[in-house]
Write an enzyme that holds these catalytic residues in place. Structure first.
Site, PDB file in Angstrom:
ATOM      1  CE  LYS A 162      -0.762   3.962   3.588  1.00  0.00           C
ATOM      2  NZ  LYS A 162      -0.013   4.069   4.981  1.00  0.00           N
ATOM      3  CB  CYS A 164       6.170 -11.418   7.061  1.00  0.00           C
ATOM      4  SG  CYS A 164       6.627 -11.555   5.359  1.00  0.00           S
ATOM      5  CD  GLU A 168       3.070 -10.714  12.882  1.00  0.00           C
ATOM      6  OE1 GLU A 168       2.290  -9.931  12.852  1.00  0.00           O
ATOM      7  OE2 GLU A 168       3.854 -11.198  11.927  1.00  0.00           O
TER       8      GLU A 168
HETATM    9  P1  NAD Z   1       0.145  -2.605   9.308  1.00  0.00           P
HETATM   10  O1  NAD Z   1      -0.735  -3.490   9.137  1.00  0.00           O
HETATM   11  O2  NAD Z   1       0.314  -1.915  10.651  1.00  0.00           O
HETATM   12  O3  NAD Z   1       0.467  -1.519   8.358  1.00  0.00           O
HETATM   13  C1  NAD Z   1       0.443  -1.877   6.885  1.00  0.00           C
HETATM   14  C2  NAD Z   1      -0.020  -0.625   5.967  1.00  0.00           C
HETATM   15  O4  NAD Z   1      -1.346  -0.652   6.363  1.00  0.00           O
HETATM   16  C3  NAD Z   1       0.621   0.769   6.147  1.00  0.00           C
HETATM   17  O5  NAD Z   1       0.940   1.211   4.995  1.00  0.00           O
HETATM   18  C4  NAD Z   1      -0.419   1.041   7.335  1.00  0.00           C
HETATM   19  O6  NAD Z   1      -0.438   2.670   6.883  1.00  0.00           O
HETATM   20  C5  NAD Z   1      -1.756   0.732   6.564  1.00  0.00           C
HETATM   21  N1  NAD Z   1      -2.819   0.787   7.440  1.00  0.00           N
HETATM   22  C6  NAD Z   1      -2.492   0.601   9.156  1.00  0.00           C
HETATM   23  N2  NAD Z   1      -3.428   0.698   9.853  1.00  0.00           N
HETATM   24  C7  NAD Z   1      -4.735   0.551   8.730  1.00  0.00           C
HETATM   25  C8  NAD Z   1      -6.174   0.378   8.916  1.00  0.00           C
HETATM   26  N3  NAD Z   1      -6.743   0.345   9.887  1.00  0.00           N
HETATM   27  N4  NAD Z   1      -6.923   0.775   7.593  1.00  0.00           N
HETATM   28  C9  NAD Z   1      -6.271   0.873   6.494  1.00  0.00           C
HETATM   29  N5  NAD Z   1      -4.763   0.821   6.349  1.00  0.00           N
HETATM   30  C10 NAD Z   1      -3.990   0.810   7.695  1.00  0.00           C
HETATM   31  O7  NAD Z   1       1.446  -3.442   9.328  1.00  0.00           O
HETATM   32  P2  NAD Z   1       3.024  -2.826  10.039  1.00  0.00           P
HETATM   33  O8  NAD Z   1       3.113  -2.778  11.297  1.00  0.00           O
HETATM   34  O9  NAD Z   1       3.459  -1.623   9.197  1.00  0.00           O
HETATM   35  O10 NAD Z   1       3.900  -4.096   9.490  1.00  0.00           O
HETATM   36  C11 NAD Z   1       4.181  -5.486  10.199  1.00  0.00           C
HETATM   37  C12 NAD Z   1       3.099  -6.498   9.950  1.00  0.00           C
HETATM   38  O11 NAD Z   1       3.288  -6.781   8.426  1.00  0.00           O
HETATM   39  C13 NAD Z   1       3.552  -7.721  10.599  1.00  0.00           C
HETATM   40  O12 NAD Z   1       2.263  -8.149  10.920  1.00  0.00           O
HETATM   41  C14 NAD Z   1       4.104  -8.721   9.312  1.00  0.00           C
HETATM   42  O13 NAD Z   1       4.112  -9.990   9.478  1.00  0.00           O
HETATM   43  C15 NAD Z   1       3.153  -8.151   8.284  1.00  0.00           C
HETATM   44  N6  NAD Z   1       4.175  -8.532   7.055  1.00  0.00           N
HETATM   45  C16 NAD Z   1       3.677  -9.441   6.490  1.00  0.00           C
HETATM   46  C17 NAD Z   1       4.154  -9.840   5.170  1.00  0.00           C
HETATM   47  C18 NAD Z   1       3.879 -10.868   4.451  1.00  0.00           C
HETATM   48  O14 NAD Z   1       4.224 -11.206   3.226  1.00  0.00           O
HETATM   49  N7  NAD Z   1       2.610 -11.904   4.669  1.00  0.00           N
HETATM   50  C19 NAD Z   1       5.691  -9.039   4.582  1.00  0.00           C
HETATM   51  C20 NAD Z   1       5.810  -8.107   5.453  1.00  0.00           C
HETATM   52  C21 NAD Z   1       5.170  -7.675   6.530  1.00  0.00           C
END
Ligand code: NAD
Length: 501
Positions: free
Chosen positions: A173, A281, A383
């Site tokens: 997804k 990240c 962040e």
């Molecule tokens: P996000 O948490 O908004 O979304 C990530 C995924 O979760 C998406 O596929 C989204 O559709 C889904 N999602 C969103 N809200 C949800 C909910 N309430 N319930 C279930 N699923 C949900 O993250 P983003 O904005 O796409 O990405 C940026 C974030 O990801 C930053 O915080 C970054 O630090 C983090 N990140 C972390 C790593 C790591 O390895 N730790 C790597 C890349 C990105």
């Protein structure tokens, strides 16, 4: 009318009339396509097809599985330039950066090609007289992967190549903000000899994720995204009886000691803070600088930052691209405003450097440096995830380590110094999962595993590499004895122990 992209189920693109989400090109705010959020009937179809593919695939020999993964690597190599361009259009990543992402993704496919070596079990002959024991590492079943916007190819490749190589099937997804790179790598996988349905992709949002997590046929969840969602996904998965690794957000600090090489350090810091517009990240978002060299350091930093290029629709002429969505641009700008209101000093202001010309232009923000930041500030605790570098100062190494250790995130950090003793102490004392020494982005290679500490991860195992193999498999331990026909020991009701036999 722009194209609508469907889901990828059972080897082909399928469409339903779910809610529509529009996808925009962030360099010019033009609509690229729309995706429809999967209806329950499509999700059901994806699960049934994944289950069928799993039952077939689990019977494949290691050699046959490796052949498929290797075939996939070849397809990725052949299509890497096209994939990098798709990522550029969807997310605004400059071409070389996007190509770098693809390369890091392929490294994980290469690791998965060596599955025969890394999945070897454990064996002990004669643990007791004539008794042998061994452990096997078997697939868990259907794995669900939920991925963020910032690495639409690499992060899915942290997950599914290894999950498949270890014998599972996988439902992806991807982020709804930039799904095309993930769709393309799924299409490519479906060109291999793998059973149809082994890798399915469904588009959607929160509702899609919740439906899938609640389904008992799915056995494991790999999540990468922001901390609040990671925590929620981990909790829901645990309630539903699934294993889960949920990687969250970050605030990565660099400590710059007074003996650091300033020219080298500012080069490295700028690359790691502003590359990908800070939407990594592992981006360095805070520089904690020794008071002894702070003026000289900031002078070098500012001079170089003001030479960065951004704001062009032609991504190749930018040092870094736009932010992913207008909403995200506003959130980053809001954090800069909060910092100003809290009394921090904006010494390079990306909002002034890039004045948006009209509402149709892209979501660009220039590089921003904020000085006089302290750990009580809201803008420091958040962040920000944009081209923003915050500056703090320290008197000595232990001051700097305290700042890092008090932060709730624990993804990455690094130190710039020419003193090995300080570097060693830093690596030992920093409560952080990934540490760099004169290396600004210490992203572990595919032979290690990637994962932070504290609020940057929920779950016990990091992602990919050896931890990935353990996450996608479950252990079965077998103990055997083949007594000779004449052996007769009589009945013994006490707890069997190995010394006795
Ligand atoms: P996000 O948490 O908004 O979304 C990530 C995924 O979760 C998406 O596929 C989204 O559709 C889904 N999602 C969103 N809200 C949800 C909910 N309430 N319930 C279930 N699923 C949900 O993250 P983003 O904005 O796409 O990405 C940026 C974030 O990801 C930053 O915080 C970054 O630090 C983090 N990140 C972390 C790593 C790591 O390895 N730790 C790597 C890349 C990105």
């Amino acid at each position: 009318m722009n194209k609508i992209r469907g889901h990828f189920i059972e080897g082909k693109e399928v469409f339903d009339n779910g809610d529509i989400i529009k996808v925009f090109n962030p360099t010019n705010n033009e609509e690229i396509s729309s995706i429809s959020c999967a209806k329950d009937s499509s999700l059901e179809k994806a699960i049934i097809s994944s289950e069928k593919a799993f039952n077939e695939w689990r019977q494949y020999s290691i050699a046959k599985r490796t052949e498929v993964i290797f075939e996939y690597k070849v397809l990725l190599e052949r299509n890497k330039e096209k994939l990098a361009k798709i990522i550029g259009e969807d997310l605004g990543k400059v071409y070389d950066d996007a190509l770098g992402e693809v390369r890091r993704g392929i490294e994980n496919v290469e690791y998965a090609c060596g599955i025969g070596e890394v999945i070897k079990g454990e064996y002990n002959k004669n643990i007791s007289t004539e008794v042998d024991s061994w452990s096997e590492f078997l697939p868990v079943g259907i794995v669900l992967g939920i991925t963020p916007f910032n690495f639409p190819a690499m992060v899915p490749m942290w997950m599914f190549p290894l999950a498949l190589a270890t014998g599972n099937s996988f439902i992806l997804k991807p982020s709804e903000k930039d799904p095309h790179g993930s769709i393309f790598i799924t299409e490519l996988f479906n060109e291999t000899k793998a059973p149809k349905g082994l890798l399915n992709l469904v588009n959607g949002d929160k509702k899609t994720v919740e439906f899938l997590i609640n389904d008992k046929r799915i056995k494991a969840v790999s999540f990468v995204g922001s901390t609040p969602v990671a925590k929620k996904v981990y909790e829901l998965s645990s309630i539903s009886g699934k294993r889960c690794q949920a990687l969250g957000g970050a605030k990565n600090h660099a400590l710059i000691l007074s003996d650091a090489n300033i020219d080298y350090t500012t080069d490295q810091l700028i690359s790691a803070a502003f590359g990908s517009s800070g939407q990594r990240c592992m981006a360095l978002s805070v520089a904690v600088v020794s008071v002894k060299i702070k003026n000289e350091f900031l002078k070098s930093l500012k001079e170089k930052v003001l030479k960065l290029k951004f704001g062009s629709e032609d991504l190749n002429s930018n040092s870094f691209g736009p932010l992913v969505t207008m909403e995200h641009l506003k959130s980053v700008e809001n954090n800069i405003k909060i910092a100003e209101d809290e009394g921090a000093e904006i010494i390079v202001d990306g909002r002034d450097l890039f004045k948006r010309k009209n509402s149709k232009s892209g979501y660009f923000l220039g590089p921003t440096i904020i000085d006089k930041v302290n750990s009580k500030m809201k803008s420091y605790k958040n962040e920000i995830f944009g081209p923003v570098l915050q500056i703090m100062e320290m008197n000595d190494l232990s001051d700097g380590i305290d700042i890092i250790n008090q932060n709730k995130f624990g993804n990455g950090c690094c130190i710039f110094t020419s003193d090995g003793h300080s570097a060693r102490a830093f690596a030992e004392k920093a409560e952080i999962g990934m540490v760099g020494i004169n290396i600004p982005l210490p992203v572990p290679s595919s032979y290690h595993s990637f994962g932070g500490w504290k609020d940057s991860i929920f779950g016990d195992l990091s992602i990919y590499g050896p931890d990935g193999v353990r996450f996608y498999t479950r252990r079965k331990t077998i103990t055997q004895r083949w007594p000779s026909k004449s052996t007769s020991e009589g009945v013994d009701l006490s707890m069997p122990n190995n010394l006795k036999q």
